[in-house]
Write a protein that holds these residues in place. Sequence first.
Motif, PDB file in Angstrom:
ATOM      1  N   ALA A 143       0.826  -1.206   0.000  1.00 28.66           N
ATOM      2  CA  ALA A 143       0.000   0.000   0.000  1.00 28.66           C
ATOM      3  C   ALA A 143       0.862   1.259   0.000  1.00 28.66           C
ATOM      4  N   ALA A 199       0.731   4.089  -2.761  1.00 25.44           N
ATOM      5  CA  ALA A 199       0.036   5.326  -2.408  1.00 25.44           C
ATOM      6  C   ALA A 199       0.828   6.233  -1.476  1.00 25.44           C
ATOM      7  N   ALA A 259      -1.149   6.163   2.642  1.00 27.09           N
ATOM      8  CA  ALA A 259      -1.689   4.844   2.959  1.00 27.09           C
ATOM      9  C   ALA A 259      -1.602   4.569   4.457  1.00 27.09           C
ATOM     10  N   ALA A 272      -5.073   8.373  -1.193  1.00 24.03           N
ATOM     11  CA  ALA A 272      -4.529   7.034  -0.993  1.00 24.03           C
ATOM     12  C   ALA A 272      -5.605   5.974  -1.216  1.00 24.03           C
ATOM     13  N   TYR A 273      -6.798   6.235  -0.700  1.00 22.40           N
ATOM     14  CA  TYR A 273      -7.893   5.276  -0.866  1.00 22.40           C
ATOM     15  C   TYR A 273      -8.215   5.084  -2.348  1.00 22.40           C
ATOM     16  N   LEU A 304      -5.435   2.945  -4.052  1.00 17.14           N
ATOM     17  CA  LEU A 304      -5.483   1.530  -3.681  1.00 17.14           C
ATOM     18  C   LEU A 304      -6.726   0.853  -4.244  1.00 17.14           C
TER      19      LEU A 304
END
Length: 245
Positions: free
Chosen positions: A8, A12, A16, A87-88, A91
């Motif tokens: 992650a 990101a 993350a 980040a979300y 991912l």
Amino acid sequence: ARDAQAEAVALAGEGALELGRLFARRRELLDGWRDRFQGMGLTVTRPTTVDFDLDSYRSLEDRVPVAAWRELGAVASDLRSDVPRGAYRELEERLIESVERHEVQHRLDYASGTLETAPAPLVELLGPEHPVAARATAELSAYSSELARGPDVVKMNLALLARHVLARHNQGSPEHYAGLVILDGLAEQLGIARRPFVEHRRVDRQAVAFAYLEIRDRSAAELSAAAAALWEALFGRPLPPLSAR
């Protein structure tokens, strides 16, 4: 968890870690309230997405410490900010792409007749007439190809696959049998010594777990290359490349 965190962050960045911290704190707060109010006519459930409506928990506001309620509000606000949000999205996009590759492989297999004959390791495990052999063959192809084509999330996907083997409630599912063949095949491709995974028709989960731990220690490039070699060995031809349009 360490594998997921490392992949992650590679995808990101530090956002993350912030996203993970916020998710963990949200879970800790809500699980604590769930346990506290169990049996008192109040049901507290965790959100299943990054977004959640603070007002849906408003009935708890006067029943929990003021500081804890304010903290849940701060978590909700922080999850809407740019860094964890970015980040979300990153991912989510990468994992969706991985699932799409899995599903595309299913379509390729059905169109090409790949699933008409189960690979030898699966026949050895199940026997020639097992009722889930066809579905297990489909999952064997899709999961191994997903590992081969997605080195950026290969260890996350390896952990998700291992759940199908190590969780007792998954035993007997097509994914369970596919996972057994894939983990054993990856160990073979990587030169990892291991005990037999199945003896007297019983899965030795300790043997699977020890092999899994050694497999996950390899680099992402090694794992994806081993998965591609495994797919070729199972299905008798190189894994076809995919390209996004």
